[in-house]
Design a protein around this motif. Structure first.
Motif, PDB file in Angstrom:
ATOM      1  N   UNK A  15      19.314  44.180  40.381  1.00 51.21           N
ATOM      2  CA  UNK A  15      20.631  43.985  41.005  1.00 51.21           C
ATOM      3  C   UNK A  15      21.632  45.011  40.500  1.00 51.21           C
ATOM      4  N   UNK A  16      21.626  45.302  39.198  1.00 53.73           N
ATOM      5  CA  UNK A  16      22.564  46.285  38.661  1.00 53.73           C
ATOM      6  C   UNK A  16      22.300  47.678  39.230  1.00 53.73           C
ATOM      7  N   UNK A  17      21.021  48.034  39.356  1.00 53.75           N
ATOM      8  CA  UNK A  17      20.699  49.344  39.914  1.00 53.75           C
ATOM      9  C   UNK A  17      21.127  49.449  41.370  1.00 53.75           C
ATOM     10  N   UNK A  18      20.892  48.400  42.160  1.00 56.49           N
ATOM     11  CA  UNK A  18      21.297  48.423  43.569  1.00 56.49           C
ATOM     12  C   UNK A  18      22.815  48.442  43.711  1.00 56.49           C
ATOM     13  N   UNK A  19      23.503  47.651  42.905  1.00 58.46           N
ATOM     14  CA  UNK A  19      24.958  47.586  43.011  1.00 58.46           C
ATOM     15  C   UNK A  19      25.603  48.912  42.623  1.00 58.46           C
ATOM     16  N   UNK A  20      25.162  49.492  41.499  1.00 59.83           N
ATOM     17  CA  UNK A  20      25.738  50.767  41.070  1.00 59.83           C
ATOM     18  C   UNK A  20      25.461  51.896  42.044  1.00 59.83           C
ATOM     19  N   UNK A  21      24.244  51.959  42.576  1.00 64.13           N
ATOM     20  CA  UNK A  21      23.915  53.013  43.536  1.00 64.13           C
ATOM     21  C   UNK A  21      24.710  52.868  44.822  1.00 64.13           C
ATOM     22  N   UNK A  22      24.872  51.623  45.297  1.00 66.59           N
ATOM     23  CA  UNK A  22      25.641  51.401  46.521  1.00 66.59           C
ATOM     24  C   UNK A  22      27.102  51.800  46.342  1.00 66.59           C
ATOM     25  N   UNK A  23      27.669  51.536  45.176  1.00 63.26           N
ATOM     26  CA  UNK A  23      29.054  51.928  44.933  1.00 63.26           C
ATOM     27  C   UNK A  23      29.205  53.443  44.906  1.00 63.26           C
ATOM     28  N   UNK A  24      28.259  54.132  44.282  1.00 61.04           N
ATOM     29  CA  UNK A  24      28.355  55.590  44.197  1.00 61.04           C
ATOM     30  C   UNK A  24      28.176  56.261  45.559  1.00 61.04           C
ATOM     31  N   UNK A  25      27.368  55.661  46.422  1.00 63.79           N
ATOM     32  CA  UNK A  25      27.119  56.259  47.730  1.00 63.79           C
ATOM     33  C   UNK A  25      28.157  55.880  48.773  1.00 63.79           C
ATOM     34  N   UNK A  26      28.983  54.905  48.484  1.00 62.70           N
ATOM     35  CA  UNK A  26      29.961  54.458  49.472  1.00 62.70           C
ATOM     36  C   UNK A  26      31.137  55.406  49.520  1.00 62.70           C
ATOM     37  N   UNK A  27      31.804  55.437  50.673  1.00 68.48           N
ATOM     38  CA  UNK A  27      33.010  56.245  50.858  1.00 68.48           C
ATOM     39  C   UNK A  27      34.214  55.465  50.341  1.00 68.48           C
ATOM     40  N   UNK A  56      40.757  48.475  44.636  1.00 63.47           N
ATOM     41  CA  UNK A  56      41.028  49.610  45.517  1.00 63.47           C
ATOM     42  C   UNK A  56      41.200  50.921  44.761  1.00 63.47           C
ATOM     43  N   UNK A  57      40.805  50.959  43.507  1.00 65.89           N
ATOM     44  CA  UNK A  57      40.872  52.187  42.727  1.00 65.89           C
ATOM     45  C   UNK A  57      39.510  52.868  42.732  1.00 65.89           C
ATOM     46  N   UNK A  58      39.457  54.070  43.283  1.00 70.11           N
ATOM     47  CA  UNK A  58      38.187  54.797  43.328  1.00 70.11           C
ATOM     48  C   UNK A  58      37.688  55.182  41.941  1.00 70.11           C
ATOM     49  N   UNK A  59      38.537  55.676  41.017  1.00 70.63           N
ATOM     50  CA  UNK A  59      38.023  55.948  39.663  1.00 70.63           C
ATOM     51  C   UNK A  59      37.454  54.718  38.978  1.00 70.63           C
ATOM     52  N   UNK A  60      38.104  53.564  39.156  1.00 73.29           N
ATOM     53  CA  UNK A  60      37.569  52.346  38.556  1.00 73.29           C
ATOM     54  C   UNK A  60      36.233  51.959  39.180  1.00 73.29           C
ATOM     55  N   UNK A  61      36.099  52.159  40.486  1.00 74.37           N
ATOM     56  CA  UNK A  61      34.830  51.848  41.149  1.00 74.37           C
ATOM     57  C   UNK A  61      33.701  52.740  40.650  1.00 74.37           C
ATOM     58  N   UNK A  62      33.989  54.040  40.501  1.00 73.96           N
ATOM     59  CA  UNK A  62      32.968  54.967  39.998  1.00 73.96           C
ATOM     60  C   UNK A  62      32.593  54.633  38.558  1.00 73.96           C
ATOM     61  N   UNK A  63      33.584  54.310  37.737  1.00 72.76           N
ATOM     62  CA  UNK A  63      33.288  53.946  36.346  1.00 72.76           C
ATOM     63  C   UNK A  63      32.434  52.685  36.271  1.00 72.76           C
TER      64      UNK A  63
END
Length: 315
Positions: A15-27, A56-63
């Motif tokens: 789940x962590x791998x799927x969630x992190x990858x989906x966040x990084x690939x999202x616009x 709604x913070x993109x830097x926080x989402x990437x982190x």
């Protein structure tokens, strides 16, 4: 008991791998605009809240995405308790944030799996986060890594892992959204909504922008327009203008650039003030001419003129 611990390690790493990858690939997603009024009733302004700002913070989402990917990798390669305690803290914090989002912005998605999490936050999202927090607690008693479990785990472990993964998928809104997107026909690029921030993001990641950027005299375009599947952005330079063409298709990162030469300079005022008609017109002078002028009606002209009735008489 080890069977349950091993299943939780596999579940949490997946789940962590799927969630992190989906966040990084999202616009990057823009915050939803609140209407000024609904049926004539003014809508009060939303109160600022840390959970909404974090969502709604993109830097926080990437982190957060990088942290999830690192924790997934740690569960795969090491049984150290520090990695599992960090996973517990992350899942407990995620449950708290999702519950806050449900109270503060019930009309927006939680962003748990990037742009797939567009459905408004509901009870299912909170229940899923709580289940994952319980699974993270279950990893504390295990002594094997996910890689060791995948290489030599018994079939009972895989059965429990599959059942738990199916339960998490059943309470998640993302699988239904993914199926809807696959059935939905793609929007043509000439009619696809393409906000300007998305175009600027694509442009500034392109090699064409890096090549022409030193010559630009302004970092913001002086003109922007859209034609078909392209958005054009004009930037000034010292002696020319650079026009970038950025594709508006969903998954197209094509960017073209061209340099327009400067316009022809205008003619000097001394030359443009006199028209060709004035050049061809005779010069006028108030001074008398040195040559004598002919009389107004000379006799020779009157004698040699043929009457009009003689020209029309047949001979």
């Amino acid at each position: 008991m080890d069977l349950l611990h091993d299943a939780q390690v596999l579940l949490l790493a997946t789940v962590l791998a799927l969630s992190g990858t989906a966040k990084l690939l999202s616009r990057p997603a823009n915050a939803p605009e609140r209407p000024a009024e609904i049926h004539g009733v003014p809508v009060p302004a939303a109160e600022p809240h840390w959970a909404v700002a974090l969502r709604h913070s993109r830097p926080a989402t990437v982190a957060l995405a990088l942290a999830e990917c690192l924790l997934a990798a740690a569960l795969v390669v090491t049984p150290h308790p520090a990695a599992r305690i960090a996973a517990v803290l992350l899942m407990v914090a995620a449950t708290w944030i999702v519950a806050e989002l449900r109270e503060r912005t019930p009309d927006a998605g939680c962003g748990c799996f990037g742009d797939l999490s567009t459905e408004p936050v509901g009870r299912r999202s909170v229940v899923r986060a709580a289940l994952l927090a319980v699974a993270a607690l279950g990893t504390l008693g295990g002594a094997r890594t996910a890689l060791e479990i995948a290489a030599g785990g018994p079939w009972q472990t895989w059965l429990v892992f599959t059942a738990e993964l199916a339960l998490v998928a059943a309470v998640s809104p993302e699988p239904a959204e993914l199926l809807r997107r696959r059935r939905r026909p793609p929007v043509p690029c000439d009619r696809r909504p393409s906000p300007l921030p998305e175009t600027l993001s694509r442009l500034r990641r392109s090699p064409q922008w890096r090549h022409h950027r030193p010559a630009l005299t302004a970092q913001e375009p002086v003109d922007v327009w859209r034609e078909g599947c392209w958005r054009f952005l004009a930037y000034p330079t010292r002696d020319a203008e650079v026009v970038f063409a950025v594709s508006t298709a969903a998954h197209d990162r094509t960017v073209h650039a061209t340099v327009l030469p400067p316009e022809d300079p205008p003619a000097p005022a001394s030359q443009s003030a006199q028209s060709p008609a004035q050049d061809a017109a005779p010069l006028r002078s108030d001074e008398p001419s040195s040559h004598p002028t002919a009389p107004d009606t000379p006799a020779s002209t009157a004698d040699t003129t043929t009457p009009a009735n003689e020209l029309l008489t047949p001979r």
